[in-house]
Design a protein around this motif. Structure first.
Motif, short mmCIF file in Angstrom:
data_model
loop_
_atom_site.label_atom_id
_atom_site.label_comp_id
_atom_site.label_asym_id
_atom_site.label_seq_id
_atom_site.Cartn_x
_atom_site.Cartn_y
_atom_site.Cartn_z
N ILE A 1 58.22 19.49 43.49
CA ILE A 1 58.86 20.79 43.66
C ILE A 1 60.37 20.61 43.76
CG2 ILE A 1 59.09 22.82 45.14
CD1 ILE A 1 56.48 22.75 43.69
N ALA A 2 61.07 21.19 42.80
CA ALA A 2 62.54 21.14 42.83
C ALA A 2 63.06 22.20 43.79
CB ALA A 2 63.10 21.37 41.43
N PRO A 3 64.00 21.85 44.66
CA PRO A 3 64.54 22.84 45.59
C PRO A 3 65.18 24.01 44.83
CG PRO A 3 65.20 20.62 46.23
CD PRO A 3 64.57 20.52 44.87
N PRO A 4 64.86 25.24 45.19
CA PRO A 4 65.48 26.41 44.51
C PRO A 4 66.99 26.39 44.67
CG PRO A 4 63.56 27.07 45.78
CD PRO A 4 63.84 25.65 46.16
N GLN A 5 67.68 26.84 43.62
CA GLN A 5 69.13 26.82 43.62
C GLN A 5 69.76 28.21 43.50
OE1 GLN A 5 70.78 23.99 44.22
NE2 GLN A 5 68.82 22.89 44.30
N GLN A 6 68.96 29.21 43.19
CA GLN A 6 69.53 30.54 42.99
C GLN A 6 70.04 31.10 44.31
OE1 GLN A 6 66.89 33.28 41.11
NE2 GLN A 6 68.42 34.88 40.85
N LYS A 7 71.09 31.91 44.21
CA LYS A 7 71.64 32.55 45.39
C LYS A 7 70.85 33.82 45.70
CE LYS A 7 76.37 30.85 44.78
NZ LYS A 7 77.80 31.23 44.60
N LEU A 8 70.71 34.08 46.98
CA LEU A 8 69.93 35.24 47.41
C LEU A 8 70.55 36.53 46.91
CD1 LEU A 8 67.47 36.04 49.17
CD2 LEU A 8 69.07 36.34 51.07
N GLY A 9 71.87 36.59 46.89
CA GLY A 9 72.54 37.81 46.45
C GLY A 9 72.39 38.09 44.97
N ASP A 10 71.98 37.09 44.18
CA ASP A 10 71.83 37.28 42.74
C ASP A 10 70.44 37.81 42.37
OD1 ASP A 10 74.38 36.35 42.38
OD2 ASP A 10 73.77 34.29 41.98
N VAL A 11 69.54 37.87 43.34
CA VAL A 11 68.20 38.37 43.06
C VAL A 11 68.24 39.89 42.91
CG1 VAL A 11 65.83 38.55 43.91
CG2 VAL A 11 67.16 36.46 44.31
N GLN A 12 67.67 40.38 41.82
CA GLN A 12 67.62 41.82 41.60
C GLN A 12 66.49 42.42 42.44
OE1 GLN A 12 67.16 42.41 37.39
NE2 GLN A 12 68.84 41.02 36.87
N LEU A 13 66.57 43.72 42.63
CA LEU A 13 65.55 44.41 43.42
C LEU A 13 64.91 45.50 42.59
CD1 LEU A 13 64.27 44.48 46.26
CD2 LEU A 13 65.80 46.35 46.79
N PRO A 14 63.71 45.26 42.07
CA PRO A 14 63.00 46.33 41.36
C PRO A 14 62.61 47.44 42.32
CG PRO A 14 61.57 44.43 41.65
CD PRO A 14 62.93 44.03 42.14
N ALA A 15 62.38 48.59 41.78
CA ALA A 15 62.11 49.76 42.63
C ALA A 15 60.78 50.40 42.26
CB ALA A 15 63.24 50.78 42.51
N PRO A 16 59.66 49.82 42.71
CA PRO A 16 58.38 50.50 42.49
C PRO A 16 58.27 51.72 43.40
CG PRO A 16 58.07 48.61 43.91
CD PRO A 16 59.51 48.60 43.50
N SER A 17 57.53 52.70 42.97
CA SER A 17 57.30 53.87 43.81
C SER A 17 55.84 54.26 43.70
CB SER A 17 58.21 55.04 43.38
OG SER A 17 57.93 55.41 42.05
N PRO A 18 55.23 54.70 44.80
CA PRO A 18 53.80 55.02 44.79
C PRO A 18 53.52 56.36 44.16
CG PRO A 18 54.71 55.47 46.94
CD PRO A 18 55.83 54.87 46.13
N GLY A 19 52.33 56.49 43.63
CA GLY A 19 51.89 57.79 43.15
C GLY A 19 51.06 58.46 44.23
N LEU A 20 49.97 59.07 43.83
CA LEU A 20 49.08 59.70 44.79
C LEU A 20 48.21 58.66 45.48
CD1 LEU A 20 47.95 62.76 42.65
CD2 LEU A 20 49.76 62.67 44.37
N PRO A 21 47.80 58.91 46.70
CA PRO A 21 46.97 57.93 47.42
C PRO A 21 45.72 57.51 46.67
CG PRO A 21 47.79 59.59 48.94
CD PRO A 21 48.19 60.03 47.57
#
Length: 469
Positions: free
Chosen positions: A263-283
């Motif tokens: 396992i190679a240690p992750p190198q990406q910066k936390l601030g560079d991670v994008q945030l997808p925006a899922p949203s729920p429908g009906l229950p």
């Protein structure tokens, strides 16, 4: 993996009703009516995750880890093996609906002594007669499934096999969420480590300035001792962060089925991670997408079939038996019509002394079904709670991150001003220490909040069933 056609017995068959906004009761006798909408959700159209929902974070490292986990995770492999077990068990149970039989072939040789008389009162000489006997026979029996016991047993095995497949979906979602959360924990620890090291550098810069003043006789030893304590405390905060980063990196090995050294240690910066925006429908739409609910329903259906099989076991069983074949003393005449033999029989068996045992088995199956029904109800409520919690967590952590970024900007400006004034000798060290501590805490908190926001997004994907359905 896609779920099969929704069962007519449960909530999963209500997807069409959910699409039209109709309220529905999930499952027979569950007593739980789904709400029309989620309490914490804004009025927005649903944005369902796809099968590769983790790609929305924009991290190639995470993508590679997910692919490795899909191919090497031990829990996933075990779940696949349980599917093969349940399929084999279904074939075993299904054999009860078919006749059973055996084909036998026998040959035997006998030798019997005989005596012949040569004269009166004179013992005769012994002779032996040898005979060979050949026989081939087919025996078969078939239990008439008059009361449906065997059919219910097969139905229970079918539902168990379905439950094993739904369990694989649930394990898949859990594995994917664990990989994402562990990866983000590594990134957060590394970012906190960078922040902590930058804090140490800043504190050491102030310490060097105070040392110069002490050497010049313009500052006292107390200020120097206070700053030295702060520097030591900041340095002591570095090893725990390295520990978190390294241990979670090794945890990725377990999740991906690899050795820790691979396992190679992750190198990406936390601030560079994008945030997808899922949203729920009906229950009700969320209910259809979650494999854990399909699994709970299948287990409940299997237990109900077992109850019917246990009831049928109390009734008489009817078995038809037949046998046929050939027998002859000469092998060349074995298969001739004159050597044929057969028998037919029918038997009816009514359990008498086993009635108590069979009644207890019926009560056991009924109690197990009641237990599974409660698990089913709990799974329904848990699914609703998971979505509500994820909605709230994602909303609040998003707002908190924005506010914390503003607070960090203000703290950094105050710290820069205080350091400048300290060099000019216009403020005391206490003010500098306070602004210093404020900026250090603000930097650390921002990394923690970013991690919480990313994990809230992962929880949302998991609560919505991921891309399973």
């Amino acid at each position: 993996m896609k779920p099969p056609s929704p069962s007519r017995r449960g909530l999963l068959g209500l997807a069409v009703l959910g699409a039209t906004g109709c309220a529905a009761v999930p499952g027979p006798g569950s007593g739980i009516a789904l709400p029309g909408r989620f309490a914490a959700a804004p009025p927005a159209p649903p944005n369902w995750p796809d099968a590769s929902w983790w790609r929305g974070f924009g991290s190639e490292e995470l993508n590679a880890l997910m692919e490795a986990a899909l191919g090497g995770n031990f829990d996933l492999r075990a779940a696949e093996a349980r599917i093969r077990q349940s399929d084999a068990n279904l074939r075993i149970v299904g054999q009860r609906l078919l006749p059973s039989g055996n084909l036998t072939a026998n040959t035997s040789r006998t030798q019997t002594p005989t005596q012949t008389a040569t004269a009166a009162n004179t013992p005769g000489r012994s002779r032996y007669i040898q005979r060979e006997f050949f026989q081939t026979q087919l025996q078969a029996s078939w239990e008439l499934d008059f009361w449906g016991r065997n059919r219910r047993a097969v139905e229970a095995a079918e539902q168990s096999a379905q439950a094993a497949r739904f369990e694989l979906g649930a394990v898949l979602l859990t594995t994917q969420a664990s990989v994402a959360n562990t990866y983000f924990t590594v990134l957060a620890a590394r970012e906190q480590l960078v922040v902590q090291e930058a804090n140490v550098t800043s504190a050491e810069r102030i310490l060097a300035l105070l040392q110069q003043r002490v050497n010049a006789g313009t500052s006292n030893g107390l200020d120097l001792a206070q700053q030295s304590t702060l520097v030591a405390q900041l340095r002591a905060g570095v090893p725990p962060l390295r520990l978190i980063a390294e241990q979670n990196t090794y945890a990725l090995a377990t999740l991906t089925g690899r050795l820790p050294s691979d396992i190679a240690p992750p190198q990406q910066k936390l601030g560079d991670v994008q945030l997808p925006a899922p949203s729920p429908g009906l229950p009700v739409e969320v209910m259809v997408r979650r494999p854990d609910l399909w699994q709970a329903e299948a287990l409940l259906a299997s237990s109900q079939a077992n109850i019917e099989a246990a009831r049928a076991a109390l009734l008489p069983s009817i078995v038809l038996t037949t046998s046929g074949g050939f027998q002859n003393v000469l092998l060349e005449n074995l298969l001739r019509p004159g050597s044929a033999l057969y028998s037919l029989a029918a038997g009816l068996t009514q359990p008498i002394f086993q009635q108590g045992q069979l009644q207890a088995q019926l009560r056991l199956n009924q109690a197990q079904a009641e237990e599974l029904l409660e698990f089913y109800r709990r799974a329904i409520v848990n699914a609703l709670v998971d979505v509500e919690n994820a909605i709230v967590a994602l909303r609040e952590t998003t707002e908190r991150e924005a506010l914390q970024a503003v607070a960090l900007g203000s703290a950094e400006r105050a710290y820069a001003i205080s350091e400048t004034q300290l060099r000019a000798g216009t403020i005391d060290l206490i003010t500098v220490l306070n602004t210093q501590q404020s900026v250090f805490n603000a930097r650390d908190q921002l990394a923690v909040i970013r991690l919480a926001r990313l994990q809230a997004a992962v929880a949302m994907f998991r609560a919505l069933g991921g891309g399973w359905a």
